[in-house]
Design a protein around this motif. Structure first.
Motif, PDB file in Angstrom:
ATOM      1  N   THR A 115     -15.728   1.986  -4.538  1.00  0.00           N
ATOM      2  CA  THR A 115     -14.445   1.357  -4.247  1.00  0.00           C
ATOM      3  C   THR A 115     -13.786   0.873  -5.525  1.00  0.00           C
ATOM      4  O   THR A 115     -14.460   0.470  -6.472  1.00  0.00           O
ATOM      5  CB  THR A 115     -14.634   0.162  -3.289  1.00  0.00           C
ATOM      6  N   ILE A 116     -12.467   0.929  -5.527  1.00  0.00           N
ATOM      7  CA  ILE A 116     -11.690   0.355  -6.612  1.00  0.00           C
ATOM      8  C   ILE A 116     -10.659  -0.555  -5.955  1.00  0.00           C
ATOM      9  O   ILE A 116     -10.188  -0.264  -4.863  1.00  0.00           O
ATOM     10  CB  ILE A 116     -11.045   1.497  -7.437  1.00  0.00           C
ATOM     11  N   VAL A 117     -10.368  -1.685  -6.584  1.00  0.00           N
ATOM     12  CA  VAL A 117      -9.417  -2.620  -5.992  1.00  0.00           C
ATOM     13  C   VAL A 117      -8.143  -2.633  -6.822  1.00  0.00           C
ATOM     14  O   VAL A 117      -8.192  -2.702  -8.050  1.00  0.00           O
ATOM     15  CB  VAL A 117     -10.025  -4.037  -5.907  1.00  0.00           C
ATOM     16  N   ILE A 118      -7.005  -2.508  -6.147  1.00  0.00           N
ATOM     17  CA  ILE A 118      -5.716  -2.616  -6.831  1.00  0.00           C
ATOM     18  C   ILE A 118      -5.138  -3.981  -6.506  1.00  0.00           C
ATOM     19  O   ILE A 118      -4.997  -4.335  -5.330  1.00  0.00           O
ATOM     20  CB  ILE A 118      -4.733  -1.530  -6.359  1.00  0.00           C
ATOM     21  N   LEU A 119      -4.821  -4.735  -7.529  1.00  0.00           N
ATOM     22  CA  LEU A 119      -4.152  -6.012  -7.316  1.00  0.00           C
ATOM     23  C   LEU A 119      -2.656  -5.752  -7.452  1.00  0.00           C
ATOM     24  O   LEU A 119      -2.155  -5.483  -8.541  1.00  0.00           O
ATOM     25  CB  LEU A 119      -4.628  -7.033  -8.353  1.00  0.00           C
ATOM     26  N   ASN A 120      -1.961  -5.809  -6.323  1.00  0.00           N
ATOM     27  CA  ASN A 120      -0.519  -5.562  -6.351  1.00  0.00           C
ATOM     28  C   ASN A 120       0.164  -6.823  -6.842  1.00  0.00           C
ATOM     29  O   ASN A 120       0.258  -7.815  -6.137  1.00  0.00           O
ATOM     30  CB  ASN A 120      -0.045  -5.171  -4.950  1.00  0.00           C
ATOM     31  N   ASN A 121       0.622  -6.763  -8.051  1.00  0.00           N
ATOM     32  CA  ASN A 121       1.118  -7.952  -8.733  1.00  0.00           C
ATOM     33  C   ASN A 121       2.586  -7.785  -9.080  1.00  0.00           C
ATOM     34  O   ASN A 121       2.997  -7.955 -10.206  1.00  0.00           O
ATOM     35  CB  ASN A 121       0.293  -8.167  -9.997  1.00  0.00           C
ATOM     36  N   SER A 122       3.366  -7.378  -8.059  1.00  0.00           N
ATOM     37  CA  SER A 122       4.773  -7.118  -8.338  1.00  0.00           C
ATOM     38  C   SER A 122       5.576  -8.398  -8.464  1.00  0.00           C
ATOM     39  O   SER A 122       6.737  -8.368  -8.834  1.00  0.00           O
ATOM     40  CB  SER A 122       5.361  -6.238  -7.239  1.00  0.00           C
ATOM     41  N   ALA A 123       4.964  -9.522  -8.166  1.00  0.00           N
ATOM     42  CA  ALA A 123       5.711 -10.778  -8.207  1.00  0.00           C
ATOM     43  C   ALA A 123       5.729 -11.356  -9.617  1.00  0.00           C
ATOM     44  O   ALA A 123       5.040 -10.888 -10.511  1.00  0.00           O
ATOM     45  CB  ALA A 123       5.073 -11.775  -7.258  1.00  0.00           C
ATOM     46  N   LYS A 124       6.538 -12.377  -9.762  1.00  0.00           N
ATOM     47  CA  LYS A 124       6.603 -13.046 -11.064  1.00  0.00           C
ATOM     48  C   LYS A 124       5.291 -13.781 -11.329  1.00  0.00           C
ATOM     49  O   LYS A 124       4.827 -13.875 -12.453  1.00  0.00           O
ATOM     50  CB  LYS A 124       7.744 -14.064 -11.065  1.00  0.00           C
ATOM     51  N   LYS A 125       4.706 -14.291 -10.226  1.00  0.00           N
ATOM     52  CA  LYS A 125       3.491 -15.078 -10.357  1.00  0.00           C
ATOM     53  C   LYS A 125       2.328 -14.162 -10.758  1.00  0.00           C
ATOM     54  O   LYS A 125       1.768 -13.448  -9.945  1.00  0.00           O
ATOM     55  CB  LYS A 125       3.200 -15.733  -9.007  1.00  0.00           C
ATOM     56  N   ALA A 126       1.996 -14.137 -12.006  1.00  0.00           N
ATOM     57  CA  ALA A 126       0.981 -13.201 -12.475  1.00  0.00           C
ATOM     58  C   ALA A 126      -0.342 -13.930 -12.678  1.00  0.00           C
ATOM     59  O   ALA A 126      -0.387 -15.130 -12.952  1.00  0.00           O
ATOM     60  CB  ALA A 126       1.426 -12.566 -13.776  1.00  0.00           C
ATOM     61  N   LEU A 127      -1.405 -13.171 -12.529  1.00  0.00           N
ATOM     62  CA  LEU A 127      -2.716 -13.729 -12.854  1.00  0.00           C
ATOM     63  C   LEU A 127      -2.978 -13.479 -14.334  1.00  0.00           C
ATOM     64  O   LEU A 127      -2.598 -12.446 -14.873  1.00  0.00           O
ATOM     65  CB  LEU A 127      -3.807 -13.042 -12.033  1.00  0.00           C
ATOM     66  N   LYS A 169       0.819  -1.204   0.000  1.00  0.00           N
ATOM     67  CA  LYS A 169       0.000   0.000   0.000  1.00  0.00           C
ATOM     68  C   LYS A 169       0.861   1.265   0.000  1.00  0.00           C
ATOM     69  O   LYS A 169       0.608   2.202  -0.754  1.00  0.00           O
ATOM     70  CB  LYS A 169      -0.856  -0.055   1.268  1.00  0.00           C
ATOM     71  N   THR A 170       1.875   1.279   0.858  1.00  0.00           N
ATOM     72  CA  THR A 170       2.701   2.476   0.988  1.00  0.00           C
ATOM     73  C   THR A 170       3.512   2.721  -0.277  1.00  0.00           C
ATOM     74  O   THR A 170       3.700   3.872  -0.685  1.00  0.00           O
ATOM     75  CB  THR A 170       3.616   2.334   2.215  1.00  0.00           C
ATOM     76  N   THR A 171       3.963   1.625  -0.919  1.00  0.00           N
ATOM     77  CA  THR A 171       4.688   1.776  -2.181  1.00  0.00           C
ATOM     78  C   THR A 171       3.800   2.452  -3.214  1.00  0.00           C
ATOM     79  O   THR A 171       4.236   3.337  -3.949  1.00  0.00           O
ATOM     80  CB  THR A 171       5.111   0.387  -2.704  1.00  0.00           C
ATOM     81  N   ILE A 172       2.546   2.025  -3.262  1.00  0.00           N
ATOM     82  CA  ILE A 172       1.611   2.612  -4.225  1.00  0.00           C
ATOM     83  C   ILE A 172       1.348   4.074  -3.875  1.00  0.00           C
ATOM     84  O   ILE A 172       1.316   4.942  -4.744  1.00  0.00           O
ATOM     85  CB  ILE A 172       0.307   1.787  -4.261  1.00  0.00           C
ATOM     86  N   PHE A 173       1.196   4.345  -2.579  1.00  0.00           N
ATOM     87  CA  PHE A 173       0.975   5.728  -2.142  1.00  0.00           C
ATOM     88  C   PHE A 173       2.147   6.616  -2.583  1.00  0.00           C
ATOM     89  O   PHE A 173       1.950   7.704  -3.139  1.00  0.00           O
ATOM     90  CB  PHE A 173       0.816   5.763  -0.618  1.00  0.00           C
ATOM     91  N   ASN A 174       3.359   6.124  -2.378  1.00  0.00           N
ATOM     92  CA  ASN A 174       4.535   6.906  -2.776  1.00  0.00           C
ATOM     93  C   ASN A 174       4.592   7.094  -4.282  1.00  0.00           C
ATOM     94  O   ASN A 174       4.949   8.166  -4.766  1.00  0.00           O
ATOM     95  CB  ASN A 174       5.819   6.229  -2.288  1.00  0.00           C
ATOM     96  N   ALA A 175       4.261   6.019  -5.017  1.00  0.00           N
ATOM     97  CA  ALA A 175       4.306   6.125  -6.475  1.00  0.00           C
ATOM     98  C   ALA A 175       3.295   7.156  -6.963  1.00  0.00           C
ATOM     99  O   ALA A 175       3.556   7.911  -7.896  1.00  0.00           O
ATOM    100  CB  ALA A 175       4.044   4.764  -7.106  1.00  0.00           C
ATOM    101  N   TYR A 190      -1.496  -3.644 -10.647  1.00  0.00           N
ATOM    102  CA  TYR A 190      -0.407  -2.678 -10.496  1.00  0.00           C
ATOM    103  C   TYR A 190       0.907  -3.423 -10.323  1.00  0.00           C
ATOM    104  O   TYR A 190       1.000  -4.397  -9.582  1.00  0.00           O
ATOM    105  CB  TYR A 190      -0.653  -1.787  -9.272  1.00  0.00           C
ATOM    106  N   LYS A 191       1.914  -2.945 -11.035  1.00  0.00           N
ATOM    107  CA  LYS A 191       3.269  -3.490 -10.886  1.00  0.00           C
ATOM    108  C   LYS A 191       4.156  -2.351 -10.433  1.00  0.00           C
ATOM    109  O   LYS A 191       4.096  -1.263 -11.003  1.00  0.00           O
ATOM    110  CB  LYS A 191       3.786  -4.004 -12.239  1.00  0.00           C
ATOM    111  N   ASP A 192       4.955  -2.627  -9.422  1.00  0.00           N
ATOM    112  CA  ASP A 192       5.852  -1.587  -8.934  1.00  0.00           C
ATOM    113  C   ASP A 192       6.873  -1.254 -10.023  1.00  0.00           C
ATOM    114  O   ASP A 192       7.273  -2.121 -10.787  1.00  0.00           O
ATOM    115  CB  ASP A 192       6.562  -2.086  -7.669  1.00  0.00           C
ATOM    116  N   GLN A 193       7.276   0.000 -10.067  1.00  0.00           N
ATOM    117  CA  GLN A 193       8.297   0.473 -11.007  1.00  0.00           C
ATOM    118  C   GLN A 193       7.857   0.370 -12.461  1.00  0.00           C
ATOM    119  O   GLN A 193       8.683   0.353 -13.353  1.00  0.00           O
ATOM    120  CB  GLN A 193       9.624  -0.321 -10.870  1.00  0.00           C
ATOM    121  N   ASP A 194       6.556   0.266 -12.684  1.00  0.00           N
ATOM    122  CA  ASP A 194       6.082   0.133 -14.052  1.00  0.00           C
ATOM    123  C   ASP A 194       5.235   1.363 -14.399  1.00  0.00           C
ATOM    124  O   ASP A 194       4.146   1.537 -13.869  1.00  0.00           O
ATOM    125  CB  ASP A 194       5.266  -1.170 -14.183  1.00  0.00           C
ATOM    126  N   ARG A 195       5.748   2.210 -15.271  1.00  0.00           N
ATOM    127  CA  ARG A 195       5.096   3.485 -15.579  1.00  0.00           C
ATOM    128  C   ARG A 195       3.701   3.269 -16.144  1.00  0.00           C
ATOM    129  O   ARG A 195       2.752   3.959 -15.789  1.00  0.00           O
ATOM    130  CB  ARG A 195       5.925   4.275 -16.602  1.00  0.00           C
TER     131      ARG A 195
END
Lengths: 703, 78
Positions: A130-142, A30-36, A161-166
């Motif tokens: 409400t909106i849901v963010i699926l934090n999918n920073s891992a290799k295991k993708a849906l 959550k905090t990573t997304i907030f910062n991004a 959402y993927k971290d570090q992905d514009r």
């Protein structure tokens, strides 16, 4: 339900300045997304009445609309277990003044999909947009079909959402600027009895079904009185009679929905046993090897703090020298004296230790985000329970080595009040970094450099830290045994998967600490330094008198008045002034002595003692020690003898001389009773301890 | 030996299925269920904390640690 492309935001919403609440479980990213989202456009404040940190910020949507976002504390569920979690629910129900939430963004983490979905279902039951963010920073993708299925399951838009992905950040911002958002049906009332009870409350109190459910669960949203309260209790009682385990049934129904969704989608197999985290934990949590890892990690951190901080400290010294050099070129005046001695001498000596604090918090941030900290809690829970604390007391105590204030704030994760209070009360005995310069200088006086091997000094310092830590733990045991006995809280602890810490998140944290220091702490220290400089320089002594000009100043007079009280501890009136100034903040002892003895900043040369850490102290400190060494009283005896230094070290180890700490303890405990008790008890302990050391030492023939 | 075991009876590495939560005080039972300890869920016991009484399990794709007291009131089936 296919998600239509986002429509441009409506003008009605623009004028309102749409406000989002970002919610999720701990470690959900959550905090990573907030910062991004917000970058540096974020602020930290407090919720009114409580000290839970309120982080909020703003960002621009791709259409150029400014949206507000509030980062709420992470929680396992909406049924609060700690003050942090309580604020989450209060904000979502709109109970917190000055905190409006229009829409909710709920972050779910692919690594802990089931508990995340549970949390999301609870949030959706509030029936807010409400909106849901699926934090999918891992290799295991849906797969996209699975994301679509998730969307259908939850009934609200899901953004991956993927971290570090514009690209995913832009997509997220687009979703957040949608004009309208679907919401869940008002009430997921599982049984007839429950929906009847909800209806009854709705009719009586004119509230939404979500609010009615909150009333049923025992949360008083409006502060009900008299008739309404009696009515609510009647409805609660009749529901309980009809369906005794209605709360448990609701929980189980949510999980049943999740289970059937997971099974139908074959989202993942439970393959934890093959995961890297599992294999690592076989060593990290091992009853023998685990301790080696733990010791290694924390020894590494303390070594890292001291060895890495040398470089920025040297740089700062160079900077101060430059300023000093510039000031010296000015013509002599009161202003020049004020700048040189009051401002530079006072503030400079404190800023010098900022790198150490920041580096310590950098390492704590790495531990926290990598997932090691819960493992350390797991290992240390047993030993800490022996002294009446618990595993979660560890982070507050660790932070207290940097500064007691973040340490005391970190106790909010401890659910049980008596354990939390005990942790708060002992935190000031953990030697904070403000005491370190005092220790180092006094050790320098006790064991002058050329004469004593460096190992003795390091050993002495380690001794100080060990004694104060053991004393703190002893105090905890005593407090829990005599003052607040009580049974230890039941505790559950989640061990998240190991992951690479996000340097960005840590960076934001450090930036925030630095900002607080610059905007709040530094002006305070500077103001005090200036006041003190004035007190120690005025009234000016008449030049005819053969005496130290400070002696006749206001500060000198105060110190002299204090002398009879501190003489038995081996201190003179100048130390008395130093101690007095420490009550504003300990750092001021050094800056005060700096002003009293007119110690200028050092030459920048580094004294090489051959040891890895404290040998490479900035030269000004060893110079400081030698200035103290040369101080003599009227009879020509040294003032800073080894014994008086030891007595002073004891005093500083145990006295609570930090106004900010007292204020924070007042806020966290809700009354002045605890900080006053803490202040007096610790002061008395420090005084008596120093008295015993000095007098017994004298009797034994030490000087 | 009784038909049901508690979580405390497991050996490290042993898997089990949750049967029920003994009626302890309501708030504890609710909290445990909210974590996902619902009937029918699968658990694997990992290890006990040194000197202490935390027990680590896998549960619903995550690792969690429970206090002895809490684990004692969770009935499981091997």
């Amino acid at each position: 339900m296919p998600i239509s492309p986002p429509a441009p935001i409506s003008s009605a919403l623009v004028s309102k300045g749409l406000s989002y609440a970002l919610v999720g479980r701990p470690n959900s990213g959550k905090t990573t997304i907030f910062n991004a989202l917000t970058g540096l456009r974020q602020k930290v404040g407090n919720y009114p009445g409580v000290t839970v940190e309120k982080r909020y910020g703003s960002f621009s949507s791709p259409h150029g609309v400014v949206l507000q976002v509030l980062d709420l504390p992470g929680a396992q569920s909406l049924s609060p277990q700690s003050p942090d979690e309580a604020i989450l629910r209060d904000v979502l129900f709109g109970l917190v003044p000055d905190t409006r939430v229009d829409r909710i963004v709920c972050v779910i983490d692919i690594h802990s999909l089931e508990p995340s979905l549970y949390f999301a279902l609870q949030v959706l039951e509030l029936a807010k947009p409400t909106i849901v963010i699926l934090n999918n920073s891992a290799k295991k993708a849906l797969s996209s079909a699975q994301v679509q299925a998730l969307e259908d399951f939850l009934g609200v838009p899901v953004v991956v959402y993927k971290d570090q992905d514009r690209e995913s950040l832009i997509r997220l911002k687009l979703f957040l600027s949608r004009a309208s958002m679907p919401r869940q049906e008002e009430c997921v009332c599982a049984s007839a009895a429950l929906s009847r009870a909800v209806k009854d409350i709705q009719n009586a109190l004119a509230c939404s079904p979500a609010e009615a459910l909150a009333y049923l669960e025992g949360k008083d949203l409006k502060g009900l009185k008299g008739q309404e309260k009696a009515m609510l209790e009647r409805i609660q009682a009749s529901l309980l009679a009809e369906e005794p385990s209605w709360q448990q049934n609701r929980i189980q129904q949510r999980y049943q929905r999740i289970d059937s969704f997971i099974q139908s989608q074959r989202v993942y197999q439970l393959s934890l046993e093959n995961s890297l985290s599992y294999r690592m934990d076989r060593w990290v949590l091992h009853p023998v090897f685990g301790w080696f890892v733990l010791t290694g990690v924390f020894a590494g951190i303390f070594f890292g703090v001291f060895s890495l901080s040398i470089y920025p400290m040297r740089l700062l010294e160079k900077g101060f020298e430059g300023i000093q050099g510039f000031l010296n070129t000015l013509p002599p005046s009161h202003t020049k004296d004020l700048l040189c001695e009051g401002v530079l001498g006072g503030l400079g000596n404190v800023i010098l230790f900022l790198p150490q604090i920041l580096i310590l918090f950098f390492f704590i941030g790495v531990l926290e985000l990598s997932g090691y900290l819960p493992r350390a809690i797991f290992l240390l829970d047993g030993p800490l329970r022996k002294v009446g604390l618990q595993g979660r007391s560890f982070i507050p105590l660790l932070s207290s080595y940097g500064c007691a204030i973040p340490g005391i704030l970190a106790t909010r994760t401890i659910g049980s009040w008596s354990e939390r209070l005990a942790t708060i009360l002992i935190a000031p005995w953990i030697s904070c970094s403000a005491r370190l310069p005092i220790y180092l200088i006094l050790i320098g006086v006790m064991l002058p450099s050329p004469l004593t091997p460096i190992g003795y000094k390091v050993g002495f310092l380690v001794g100080i830290y060990s004694v104060s830590t053991l004393a703190a733990l002893g105090l905890a045991a005593a407090l829990r045994k005599y003052l607040m006995p009580g049974h230890v809280s039941e505790m559950t602890l989640e061990l998240p998967r190991y992951q690479w810490p996000s340097l960005r998140t840590i960076g934001f944290n450090l930036y925030e600490r630095l900002r607080v220091f610059v905007s709040r702490t530094a002006p305070f220290i500077m103001a005090f330094s200036i006041i003190f400089w004035f007190l120690s320089n005025y009234p000016k002594a008449s030049p005819s008198l053969q005496q130290n000009p400070i002696e006749s100043s206001y500060a000198g007079q105060i110190g002299k008045a204090l002398e009879p009280l501190i003489k038995p501890l081996g201190y003179d009136w100048k130390i008395g002034i130093g101690i007095l100034s420490s009550f504003a903040a300990r750092e001021l002892f050094i800056s005060t002595l700096g002003i009293l003895y007119n110690v200028q900043e050092g030459t920048g040369a580094v004294e090489d003692c051959g040891c890895g850490c404290c040998g490479k102290l900035p030269a000004s400190r060893s110079k400081f020690s030698s200035v103290l060494l040369s101080q003599q009283n009227d009879q020509g005896q040294r003032i800073y003898t080894p014994l008086s230094c030891l007595s002073l070290i004891i005093f500083y180890m145990f006295a609570l001389q930090c106004t900010s700490t007292l204020v924070i303890v007042r806020k966290e405990t809700g009354s002045w009773k605890w900080p006053c008790l803490q202040f007096m008890a610790m002061g008395a302990f420090a005084y008596i301890g120093a008295l015993i050391v000095y007098q017994v030492g004298r009797a034994l023939g030490f000087v | 030996m009784s038909l049901f075991l508690s979580l405390l009876d497991l050996k490290p590495g042993e898997a089990c299925t949750l049967e029920s939560i003994e009626p302890v005080d309501t708030s504890t039972a609710l909290k445990l269920q909210e974590l996902g300890l619902t009937p029918g869920v699968a658990l694997v016991f990992l290890r006990r904390s040194p000197m202490g009484d935390l027990l680590a399990f896998t549960l619903r794709g995550t690792f969690i640690a429970l206090r002895r007291e809490a684990a004692a009131c969770i009935r499981v089936r091997l």
